[in-house]
Design a protein around this motif. Structure first.
Motif, short mmCIF file in Angstrom:
data_model
loop_
_atom_site.label_atom_id
_atom_site.label_comp_id
_atom_site.label_asym_id
_atom_site.label_seq_id
_atom_site.Cartn_x
_atom_site.Cartn_y
_atom_site.Cartn_z
N GLY A 137 4.41 17.99 -21.08
CA GLY A 137 3.18 17.89 -21.53
C GLY A 137 2.66 15.83 -21.62
N ARG A 138 3.89 15.19 -21.38
CA ARG A 138 3.57 13.69 -21.32
C ARG A 138 2.08 13.24 -20.61
N SER A 139 1.11 12.31 -20.51
CA SER A 139 0.35 11.71 -19.46
C SER A 139 0.99 11.40 -18.51
N TYR A 140 -0.15 11.42 -17.88
CA TYR A 140 -0.55 10.90 -16.10
C TYR A 140 0.02 9.29 -16.62
N GLY A 141 -0.26 9.21 -17.49
CA GLY A 141 -0.29 7.52 -17.55
C GLY A 141 1.49 7.07 -18.07
N GLU A 142 2.19 7.90 -18.84
CA GLU A 142 2.70 7.65 -19.09
C GLU A 142 3.89 7.51 -18.15
N HIS A 143 3.43 8.52 -17.41
CA HIS A 143 4.44 9.21 -15.99
C HIS A 143 4.82 7.61 -14.99
N ALA A 144 3.52 7.21 -14.60
CA ALA A 144 2.99 6.24 -13.85
C ALA A 144 3.45 5.13 -14.56
N HIS A 145 3.58 4.89 -15.45
CA HIS A 145 3.97 4.10 -16.01
C HIS A 145 5.57 3.17 -16.26
N ALA A 174 0.74 -1.26 0.17
CA ALA A 174 -0.22 -0.19 0.56
C ALA A 174 1.20 1.33 0.01
N ALA A 175 1.75 0.86 0.68
CA ALA A 175 3.20 2.25 1.10
C ALA A 175 3.20 2.49 -0.51
N LEU A 176 4.25 1.07 -1.41
CA LEU A 176 4.47 1.34 -2.76
C LEU A 176 3.98 1.96 -3.82
N ALA A 177 2.43 2.08 -3.36
CA ALA A 177 1.51 1.99 -4.36
C ALA A 177 1.08 3.71 -3.97
N ILE A 229 7.63 4.56 -13.30
CA ILE A 229 7.73 4.14 -11.29
C ILE A 229 7.79 2.80 -11.32
N PRO A 230 6.85 2.11 -11.48
CA PRO A 230 7.50 0.37 -11.37
C PRO A 230 8.89 -0.07 -11.40
N ASP A 231 9.38 0.29 -12.83
CA ASP A 231 10.17 0.45 -12.87
C ASP A 231 11.51 -0.08 -12.41
N GLU A 232 11.36 1.90 -11.72
CA GLU A 232 12.67 2.58 -11.42
C GLU A 232 12.67 2.25 -9.80
N LEU A 233 11.38 1.96 -9.37
CA LEU A 233 11.48 1.23 -7.64
C LEU A 233 11.93 0.48 -7.87
N VAL A 234 11.96 -0.54 -8.42
CA VAL A 234 12.67 -2.07 -8.64
C VAL A 234 14.31 -1.72 -8.63
N VAL A 235 14.33 -0.69 -9.74
CA VAL A 235 16.02 -0.46 -9.98
C VAL A 235 16.70 -0.27 -8.78
N GLN A 236 15.62 1.27 -8.46
CA GLN A 236 16.52 1.81 -6.99
C GLN A 236 16.29 1.15 -5.82
N ALA A 237 15.47 -0.17 -5.86
CA ALA A 237 15.89 -0.66 -4.79
C ALA A 237 16.91 -2.18 -4.70
#
Length: 64
Positions: A35-43, A15-18, A45-53
């Motif tokens: 002006g990129r969409s919210y969806g582009e940014h949201a897409h 839940a905290a990660l979400a 994030i998960p890969d970035e979290l994995v890399v940084q972790a």
């Protein structure tokens, strides 16, 4: 997560990660000069979290 038997800590952690992912995508979307969409940014994030972790101290030692 609790209903799947994964436990309280796993449920709270996910839940905290979400919330982190939603907040980060929103902040980046609002600040995006291109002006990129919210969806582009949201897409992204998960890969970035994995890399940084995986780059956290001790993460490599626990993998093996």
């Amino acid at each position: 997560m609790r209903e799947q038997g994964r436990g309280e800590i796993a449920a709270r952690f996910l839940a905290a990660l979400a919330l982190l992912a939603i907040d980060t995508a929103h902040r980046r979307w609002i600040a995006d000069p291109d002006g990129r969409s919210y969806g582009e940014h949201a897409h992204e994030i998960p890969d970035e979290l994995v890399v940084q972790a995986s780059e956290l101290p001790g993460a490599q030692a626990r993998k093996g």
